[in-house]
Design a protein around this motif. Structure first.
Motif, PDB file in Angstrom:
ATOM      1  N   GLU A  36     -46.591  69.756  59.481  1.00  0.00           N
ATOM      2  CA  GLU A  36     -45.551  70.706  59.090  1.00  0.00           C
ATOM      3  C   GLU A  36     -44.225  69.975  58.896  1.00  0.00           C
ATOM      4  OE1 GLU A  36     -47.206  74.711  61.380  1.00  0.00           O
ATOM      5  OE2 GLU A  36     -45.482  73.634  62.190  1.00  0.00           O
ATOM      6  N   PRO A  37     -43.301  70.537  58.131  1.00  0.00           N
ATOM      7  CA  PRO A  37     -42.004  69.881  57.910  1.00  0.00           C
ATOM      8  C   PRO A  37     -41.111  69.944  59.145  1.00  0.00           C
ATOM      9  CG  PRO A  37     -42.026  72.040  56.879  1.00  0.00           C
ATOM     10  CD  PRO A  37     -43.429  71.782  57.355  1.00  0.00           C
ATOM     11  N   THR A  38     -40.172  69.039  59.197  1.00  0.00           N
ATOM     12  CA  THR A  38     -39.197  68.996  60.285  1.00  0.00           C
ATOM     13  C   THR A  38     -37.859  69.552  59.811  1.00  0.00           C
ATOM     14  OG1 THR A  38     -38.303  66.825  59.724  1.00  0.00           O
ATOM     15  CG2 THR A  38     -40.281  66.869  61.102  1.00  0.00           C
ATOM     16  N   LEU A  39     -36.910  69.535  60.724  1.00  0.00           N
ATOM     17  CA  LEU A  39     -35.557  69.960  60.375  1.00  0.00           C
ATOM     18  C   LEU A  39     -34.825  68.882  59.587  1.00  0.00           C
ATOM     19  CD1 LEU A  39     -33.627  72.361  60.830  1.00  0.00           C
ATOM     20  CD2 LEU A  39     -32.902  71.268  62.964  1.00  0.00           C
ATOM     21  N   MET A  40     -35.308  67.657  59.663  1.00  0.00           N
ATOM     22  CA  MET A  40     -34.689  66.527  58.968  1.00  0.00           C
ATOM     23  C   MET A  40     -35.754  65.738  58.211  1.00  0.00           C
ATOM     24  SD  MET A  40     -32.006  65.281  61.932  1.00  0.00           S
ATOM     25  CE  MET A  40     -33.190  65.505  63.251  1.00  0.00           C
ATOM     26  N   PRO A  41     -36.164  66.228  57.054  1.00  0.00           N
ATOM     27  CA  PRO A  41     -37.274  65.626  56.302  1.00  0.00           C
ATOM     28  C   PRO A  41     -37.087  64.162  55.934  1.00  0.00           C
ATOM     29  CG  PRO A  41     -36.635  67.757  55.372  1.00  0.00           C
ATOM     30  CD  PRO A  41     -35.596  67.405  56.383  1.00  0.00           C
ATOM     31  N   LYS A  42     -35.853  63.730  55.742  1.00  0.00           N
ATOM     32  CA  LYS A  42     -35.628  62.366  55.251  1.00  0.00           C
ATOM     33  C   LYS A  42     -36.078  61.283  56.223  1.00  0.00           C
ATOM     34  CE  LYS A  42     -30.754  61.972  56.689  1.00  0.00           C
ATOM     35  NZ  LYS A  42     -29.377  61.691  56.196  1.00  0.00           N
ATOM     36  N   ILE A  74     -36.476  70.865  68.822  1.00  0.00           N
ATOM     37  CA  ILE A  74     -36.111  71.802  67.759  1.00  0.00           C
ATOM     38  C   ILE A  74     -36.315  71.169  66.385  1.00  0.00           C
ATOM     39  CG2 ILE A  74     -34.149  73.036  66.708  1.00  0.00           C
ATOM     40  CD1 ILE A  74     -33.096  73.429  69.608  1.00  0.00           C
ATOM     41  N   ALA A  75     -35.972  69.903  66.257  1.00  0.00           N
ATOM     42  CA  ALA A  75     -36.104  69.210  64.977  1.00  0.00           C
ATOM     43  C   ALA A  75     -37.562  68.950  64.610  1.00  0.00           C
ATOM     44  CB  ALA A  75     -35.335  67.891  65.012  1.00  0.00           C
ATOM     45  N   GLY A  76     -38.453  69.011  65.592  1.00  0.00           N
ATOM     46  CA  GLY A  76     -39.872  68.794  65.326  1.00  0.00           C
ATOM     47  C   GLY A  76     -40.328  67.362  65.462  1.00  0.00           C
ATOM     48  N   TYR A  77     -39.453  66.520  66.017  1.00  0.00           N
ATOM     49  CA  TYR A  77     -39.763  65.094  66.125  1.00  0.00           C
ATOM     50  C   TYR A  77     -40.371  64.703  67.468  1.00  0.00           C
ATOM     51  CZ  TYR A  77     -37.796  63.759  61.648  1.00  0.00           C
ATOM     52  OH  TYR A  77     -37.587  63.619  60.305  1.00  0.00           O
ATOM     53  N   HIS A  78     -40.261  65.579  68.461  1.00  0.00           N
ATOM     54  CA  HIS A  78     -40.768  65.220  69.783  1.00  0.00           C
ATOM     55  C   HIS A  78     -41.383  66.412  70.506  1.00  0.00           C
ATOM     56  CE1 HIS A  78     -39.597  61.048  70.237  1.00  0.00           C
ATOM     57  NE2 HIS A  78     -38.468  61.329  69.624  1.00  0.00           N
ATOM     58  N   TRP A  79     -42.367  66.086  71.331  1.00  0.00           N
ATOM     59  CA  TRP A  79     -42.946  67.052  72.259  1.00  0.00           C
ATOM     60  C   TRP A  79     -42.027  67.158  73.479  1.00  0.00           C
ATOM     61  CZ3 TRP A  79     -47.163  69.255  70.158  1.00  0.00           C
ATOM     62  CH2 TRP A  79     -47.941  68.520  69.261  1.00  0.00           C
ATOM     63  N   GLN A  80     -42.132  68.277  74.180  1.00  0.00           N
ATOM     64  CA  GLN A  80     -41.308  68.449  75.379  1.00  0.00           C
ATOM     65  C   GLN A  80     -41.604  67.375  76.423  1.00  0.00           C
ATOM     66  OE1 GLN A  80     -38.873  71.008  75.741  1.00  0.00           O
ATOM     67  NE2 GLN A  80     -38.241  69.662  77.402  1.00  0.00           N
ATOM     68  N   SER A  81     -42.867  66.979  76.548  1.00  0.00           N
ATOM     69  CA  SER A  81     -43.210  65.948  77.533  1.00  0.00           C
ATOM     70  C   SER A  81     -42.621  64.591  77.170  1.00  0.00           C
ATOM     71  CB  SER A  81     -44.732  65.842  77.706  1.00  0.00           C
ATOM     72  OG  SER A  81     -45.373  65.608  76.468  1.00  0.00           O
TER      73      SER A  81
END
Length: 247
Positions: free
Chosen positions: A140-146, A196-203
């Motif tokens: 899925e896309p992130t908040l910062m695609p670049k 939130i940005a989709g780059y990392h898991w909470q753990s």
């Protein structure tokens, strides 16, 4: 040339010889081999069939929902930087004073050198586990695609952004204890921004905080760090006093 040398000597007398280094000359206080090794004391990323991973997935969904909040999404994007000068500028409000190489050289120096040191501890586990990032797992896309393509070859566990931000929050809180709650809150938000940005898991975020806790303790056994921190606290006290008198 003579005038230049006199000016350099004057600056050194005020801030200490270490502050004569240009920003690019700042080196870590120690190498990664001297820092706590997370592979020896912190667990591996959660297995995909575990309850811990189910929580990671739930937090990923929470992070996606937070992108609808334009203000929170904007903060997550701003906190996507890893440039230390930019990070200190963002932490300035919580710190209660503008932090920059020009206006607060002693503070800037110890924080930059401290962050550069502690971030080394994240490289080992990142390279060892090479955990796929959430946006890769869900496709899925992130908040910062670049940044998506370049991060595909960079492990998710732990979060390098959170390591830098949590390290910075702890260092600044030591310099200005009165602002510790605001600084730690901002450091916490920085970690959540990566979810939130989709780059990392909470753990990934929680692992970063544990690693930095160990590094922060280790840093306080280094005499050079303690000397630089003493200068930074003295600078903060002087600037705070001058600020109060000007009101």
């Amino acid at each position: 040339m003579l005038n230049h040398l006199r000016k350099c000597f004057f600056v050194c007398a005020l801030w200490g010889a270490a502050l004569c280094f240009a920003a690019d000359d700042v080196k870590p206080y120690m190498g990664a081999e001297d820092l706590p090794n997370a592979l020896n004391f912190y667990p591996a990323p959660p297995d995909t069939g575990s309850a811990a991973f189910a929580y990671d997935v739930a937090q990923y969904k929470w992070g996606k929902s937070m992108r609808a909040d334009s203000a929170r999404a904007a903060l997550a994007i701003a906190q996507g930087t890893v440039d230390i000068a930019e990070m200190m500028a963002l932490f300035s409000e919580a710190f209660g004073m503008e932090i920059s190489e020009k206006k607060t050289p002693a503070i800037f120096y110890v924080v930059k050198r401290g962050v550069l040191t502690m971030r080394l501890a994240g490289r080992g586990p990142k390279n060892h586990y090479m955990r796929p990032r959430p946006y890769m797992y869900f496709n899925e896309p992130t908040l910062m695609p670049k940044y998506e393509e370049e991060h595909r070859s960079n492990g998710s566990y732990p979060s390098g952004h959170t390591i830098r931000a949590w390290a910075m929050a702890l260092l600044l809180a030591e310099i200005n204890p009165a602002a510790q709650d605001a600084l730690l809150k901002y450091g916490y938000e920085w970690g959540q921004s990566r979810v939130i940005a989709g780059y990392h898991w909470q753990s990934d975020i929680e692992a970063s905080k544990a690693i930095i806790a160990g590094c922060f303790a280790r840093l306080h056994a280094d005499e050079s760090f303690l000397a630089d921190m003493k200068k930074a606290r003295a600078e903060f006290k002087r600037l705070s006093t001058a600020k109060k008198k000007s009101k």
